[in-house]
Design an enzyme around this catalytic site. Structure first.
Site, PDB file in Angstrom:
ATOM      1  N   GLY A  10       0.469 -66.715 -39.702  1.00 24.34           N
ATOM      2  CA  GLY A  10       0.897 -64.807 -40.156  1.00 24.34           C
ATOM      3  C   GLY A  10       0.949 -64.509 -41.022  1.00 24.34           C
ATOM      4  O   GLY A  10       2.246 -64.204 -41.597  1.00 24.34           O
ATOM      5  N   ALA A  11       0.112 -65.096 -41.606  1.00 25.47           N
ATOM      6  CA  ALA A  11       0.311 -64.824 -43.671  1.00 25.47           C
ATOM      7  C   ALA A  11      -0.839 -64.412 -43.924  1.00 25.47           C
ATOM      8  O   ALA A  11      -0.460 -63.863 -45.245  1.00 25.47           O
ATOM      9  CB  ALA A  11      -0.677 -66.543 -44.459  1.00 25.47           C
ATOM     10  N   ARG A  13       1.104 -61.563 -44.673  1.00 24.52           N
ATOM     11  CA  ARG A  13       1.998 -60.504 -45.789  1.00 24.52           C
ATOM     12  C   ARG A  13       3.202 -61.561 -45.664  1.00 24.52           C
ATOM     13  O   ARG A  13       3.291 -62.321 -44.967  1.00 24.52           O
ATOM     14  CB  ARG A  13       1.939 -58.866 -45.092  1.00 24.52           C
ATOM     15  CG  ARG A  13       2.147 -59.163 -43.752  1.00 24.52           C
ATOM     16  CD  ARG A  13       2.040 -57.356 -43.232  1.00 24.52           C
ATOM     17  NE  ARG A  13       2.155 -57.021 -42.141  1.00 24.52           N
ATOM     18  CZ  ARG A  13       3.077 -56.891 -41.381  1.00 24.52           C
ATOM     19  NH1 ARG A  13       4.621 -57.105 -41.442  1.00 24.52           N
ATOM     20  NH2 ARG A  13       3.210 -56.702 -39.747  1.00 24.52           N
ATOM     21  N   VAL A  63      -2.048 -65.707 -32.344  1.00 22.56           N
ATOM     22  CA  VAL A  63      -0.918 -67.214 -31.956  1.00 22.56           C
ATOM     23  C   VAL A  63      -0.337 -67.323 -30.659  1.00 22.56           C
ATOM     24  O   VAL A  63       0.401 -68.102 -30.834  1.00 22.56           O
ATOM     25  CB  VAL A  63      -0.287 -68.090 -33.367  1.00 22.56           C
ATOM     26  CG1 VAL A  63      -1.171 -68.190 -34.329  1.00 22.56           C
ATOM     27  CG2 VAL A  63       0.563 -66.570 -33.679  1.00 22.56           C
ATOM     28  N   TYR A 154      15.156 -61.344 -29.844  1.00 27.20           N
ATOM     29  CA  TYR A 154      14.136 -61.738 -31.346  1.00 27.20           C
ATOM     30  C   TYR A 154      15.512 -63.499 -31.229  1.00 27.20           C
ATOM     31  O   TYR A 154      15.019 -64.238 -32.121  1.00 27.20           O
ATOM     32  CB  TYR A 154      15.260 -60.946 -32.839  1.00 27.20           C
ATOM     33  CG  TYR A 154      14.379 -61.317 -34.132  1.00 27.20           C
ATOM     34  CD1 TYR A 154      13.144 -62.083 -34.064  1.00 27.20           C
ATOM     35  CD2 TYR A 154      15.570 -62.014 -35.146  1.00 27.20           C
ATOM     36  CE1 TYR A 154      12.997 -61.902 -35.426  1.00 27.20           C
ATOM     37  CE2 TYR A 154      15.462 -62.309 -36.415  1.00 27.20           C
ATOM     38  CZ  TYR A 154      13.959 -62.837 -36.722  1.00 27.20           C
ATOM     39  OH  TYR A 154      13.241 -63.180 -37.591  1.00 27.20           O
ATOM     40  N   ILE A 187      15.526 -61.454 -46.436  1.00 32.74           N
ATOM     41  CA  ILE A 187      14.724 -61.806 -46.592  1.00 32.74           C
ATOM     42  C   ILE A 187      14.073 -60.039 -47.181  1.00 32.74           C
ATOM     43  O   ILE A 187      13.427 -59.801 -46.494  1.00 32.74           O
ATOM     44  CB  ILE A 187      13.318 -62.775 -46.399  1.00 32.74           C
ATOM     45  CG1 ILE A 187      13.684 -64.096 -46.485  1.00 32.74           C
ATOM     46  CG2 ILE A 187      12.551 -62.502 -48.016  1.00 32.74           C
ATOM     47  CD1 ILE A 187      14.826 -64.440 -47.018  1.00 32.74           C
TER      48      ILE A 187
HETATM   49  P1  NAP Z   1       6.211 -59.723 -41.779  1.00 30.23           P
HETATM   50  O1  NAP Z   1       6.226 -59.287 -43.064  1.00 30.23           O
HETATM   51  O2  NAP Z   1       7.036 -58.959 -40.209  1.00 30.23           O
HETATM   52  O3  NAP Z   1       4.962 -60.104 -41.425  1.00 30.23           O
HETATM   53  C1  NAP Z   1       5.241 -60.814 -40.354  1.00 30.23           C
HETATM   54  C2  NAP Z   1       3.431 -61.820 -40.318  1.00 30.23           C
HETATM   55  O4  NAP Z   1       3.228 -62.115 -38.855  1.00 30.23           O
HETATM   56  C3  NAP Z   1       1.926 -60.146 -40.101  1.00 30.23           C
HETATM   57  O5  NAP Z   1       1.459 -61.157 -41.044  1.00 30.23           O
HETATM   58  C4  NAP Z   1       2.342 -60.465 -38.992  1.00 30.23           C
HETATM   59  O6  NAP Z   1       0.419 -60.143 -39.183  1.00 30.23           O
HETATM   60  C5  NAP Z   1       2.025 -61.669 -38.310  1.00 30.23           C
HETATM   61  N1  NAP Z   1       1.718 -62.183 -36.939  1.00 30.23           N
HETATM   62  C6  NAP Z   1       3.151 -61.329 -36.062  1.00 30.23           C
HETATM   63  N2  NAP Z   1       2.545 -61.783 -35.049  1.00 30.23           N
HETATM   64  C7  NAP Z   1       2.035 -62.671 -35.080  1.00 30.23           C
HETATM   65  C8  NAP Z   1       0.727 -63.042 -34.245  1.00 30.23           C
HETATM   66  N3  NAP Z   1       0.880 -63.042 -32.617  1.00 30.23           N
HETATM   67  N4  NAP Z   1      -0.458 -63.932 -34.503  1.00 30.23           N
HETATM   68  C9  NAP Z   1      -0.587 -63.838 -36.121  1.00 30.23           C
HETATM   69  N5  NAP Z   1       0.113 -63.606 -36.787  1.00 30.23           N
HETATM   70  C10 NAP Z   1       1.448 -62.521 -35.996  1.00 30.23           C
HETATM   71  O7  NAP Z   1       7.334 -60.240 -41.374  1.00 30.23           O
HETATM   72  P2  NAP Z   1       8.833 -61.573 -42.505  1.00 30.23           P
HETATM   73  O8  NAP Z   1       9.771 -60.670 -42.699  1.00 30.23           O
HETATM   74  O9  NAP Z   1       7.338 -62.093 -43.571  1.00 30.23           O
HETATM   75  O10 NAP Z   1       8.676 -62.746 -41.338  1.00 30.23           O
HETATM   76  C11 NAP Z   1       7.748 -64.153 -41.119  1.00 30.23           C
HETATM   77  C12 NAP Z   1       9.095 -65.319 -40.724  1.00 30.23           C
HETATM   78  O11 NAP Z   1      10.025 -65.448 -41.155  1.00 30.23           O
HETATM   79  C13 NAP Z   1       9.165 -64.170 -39.371  1.00 30.23           C
HETATM   80  O12 NAP Z   1       8.845 -65.415 -37.915  1.00 30.23           O
HETATM   81  C14 NAP Z   1      10.720 -63.978 -39.198  1.00 30.23           C
HETATM   82  O13 NAP Z   1      11.006 -63.960 -38.300  1.00 30.23           O
HETATM   83  C15 NAP Z   1      11.096 -65.242 -40.141  1.00 30.23           C
HETATM   84  N6  NAP Z   1      12.119 -63.588 -40.745  1.00 30.23           N
HETATM   85  C16 NAP Z   1      12.835 -63.115 -41.411  1.00 30.23           C
HETATM   86  C17 NAP Z   1      13.188 -62.731 -41.911  1.00 30.23           C
HETATM   87  C18 NAP Z   1      13.999 -61.709 -42.969  1.00 30.23           C
HETATM   88  O14 NAP Z   1      14.664 -61.075 -43.618  1.00 30.23           O
HETATM   89  N7  NAP Z   1      11.959 -60.927 -43.434  1.00 30.23           N
HETATM   90  C19 NAP Z   1      14.613 -63.410 -41.734  1.00 30.23           C
HETATM   91  C20 NAP Z   1      14.512 -64.467 -41.269  1.00 30.23           C
HETATM   92  C21 NAP Z   1      13.554 -64.594 -40.664  1.00 30.23           C
HETATM   93  P3  NAP Z   1       0.025 -58.430 -38.225  1.00 30.23           P
HETATM   94  O15 NAP Z   1       0.002 -57.941 -39.426  1.00 30.23           O
HETATM   95  O16 NAP Z   1      -1.684 -58.251 -37.398  1.00 30.23           O
HETATM   96  O17 NAP Z   1       1.310 -57.903 -38.404  1.00 30.23           O
END
Ligand code: NAP
Length: 246
Positions: A10-11, A13, A63, A154, A187
């Protein structure tokens, strides 16, 4: 394998893109996983390639699907010769109160966040076991520790990742493989962009460091857990939240 290889799921963005860039800058080979083809993913590849002296490449896979994970890991091994670290970052939210949450809404988050960790980890462990070394780092969340109204799906997925990781650490420790979680707080990424100004203020008000975290804050933690300096750390949850949830 001349350089160590890291797979980041999921890299495309947010946190995943920052993690991919961090490892590239540190000189690792980086397998950048994405699901959706767009210009941003190619721009990220270029940025990563010019950041360090490792090699970077794109690997498309959803994934949440076991066969796509296996095919991607096979392709990574064919290109780079092995896998040193897996960063299970891909994740989604589909929030809603339990009263109104459909089974499909619950299942899609479990599949996207938890089963993806199972599929990817299962695909890389034979390679790491053979090499008798490796690092598995999975993104949990403070929500998986403390819960959050409107996020039962979640929270369940992120809490389960912690139990999965602790069990994995016990299973694989004798093979020189460590398994750890990172639990980010609030974040600033697309995932949290939909929150109202009031909700963001409420969160930053309870963060001791008085700011939201950045994707780089999480990338730094991932780089540490994948480094030699973290070789005796396994089965742990590293909370990176600016002291929000203590
Ligand atoms: P984000 O900006 O929504 O980005 C998520 C990324 O994951 C996107 O590139 C998305 O791809 C990809 N993705 C989702 N499902 C996928 C799949 N089945 N196969 C391949 N790629 C997939 O999220 P983020 O904030 O960077 O979060 C990253 C991780 O940190 C997540 O596990 C999230 O739960 C965790 N997290 C985030 C926060 C926060 O505050 N942001 C806090 C706690 C934990 P697409 O572009 O195709 O959708």
């Amino acid at each position: 394998m001349s350089k160590r290889t890291v797979i980041v799921t999921g890299a495309a963005r947010g946190i995943g893109a920052a993690i991919a860039y961090k490892f590239a800058a540190l000189g690792y080979n980086v397998a950048i996983n994405y699901r959706t083809e767009n210009d941003a993913i190619h721009a990220l590849l270029e940025k990563c390639q010019s950041a360090g002296d490792g090699e970077c490449a794109l690997f498309r896979a959803d994934v949440s699907k076991a066969d796509e994970c296996k095919a991607m890991v096979d392709a990574v091994v064919e290109k780079f010769g092995g896998v040193w670290a897996l960063i299970n970052n891909a994740g989604i939210t589909r929030d809603g109160l339990l009263m109104r949450m459909s089974e499909e809404q619950f299942d899609s988050v479990i599949d996207g966040n938890l089963k993806s960790v199972f599929h990817m980890t299962k695909a890389v462990t034979p390679i790491m076991m053979k090499a008798r070394e490796g690092r598995i780092i999975s993104l949990s969340s403070v929500v998986g520790i403390n819960g959050n109204a409107g996020q039962t799906n979640y929270a369940a997925s992120k809490a389960a990742i912690i139990g999965f990781t602790k069990s994995l650490a016990k299973e694989l420790g004798s093979r020189g493989i460590t398994a750890n979680c990172i639990a980010p707080g609030y974040i600033e990424t697309d995932m949290t962009a939909a929150l109202s100004e009031a909700a963001r203020k409420a969160m930053t008000d309870v963060i001791a460091l008085r700011r939201a975290g950045t994707p780089q804050d999480i990338a730094n933690a991932a780089a540490f857990l994948a480094s030699e300096d973290a070789s005796y750390i396994s089965g742990q949850v590293l909370t990176v939240d600016g002291c929000m949830s203590m």
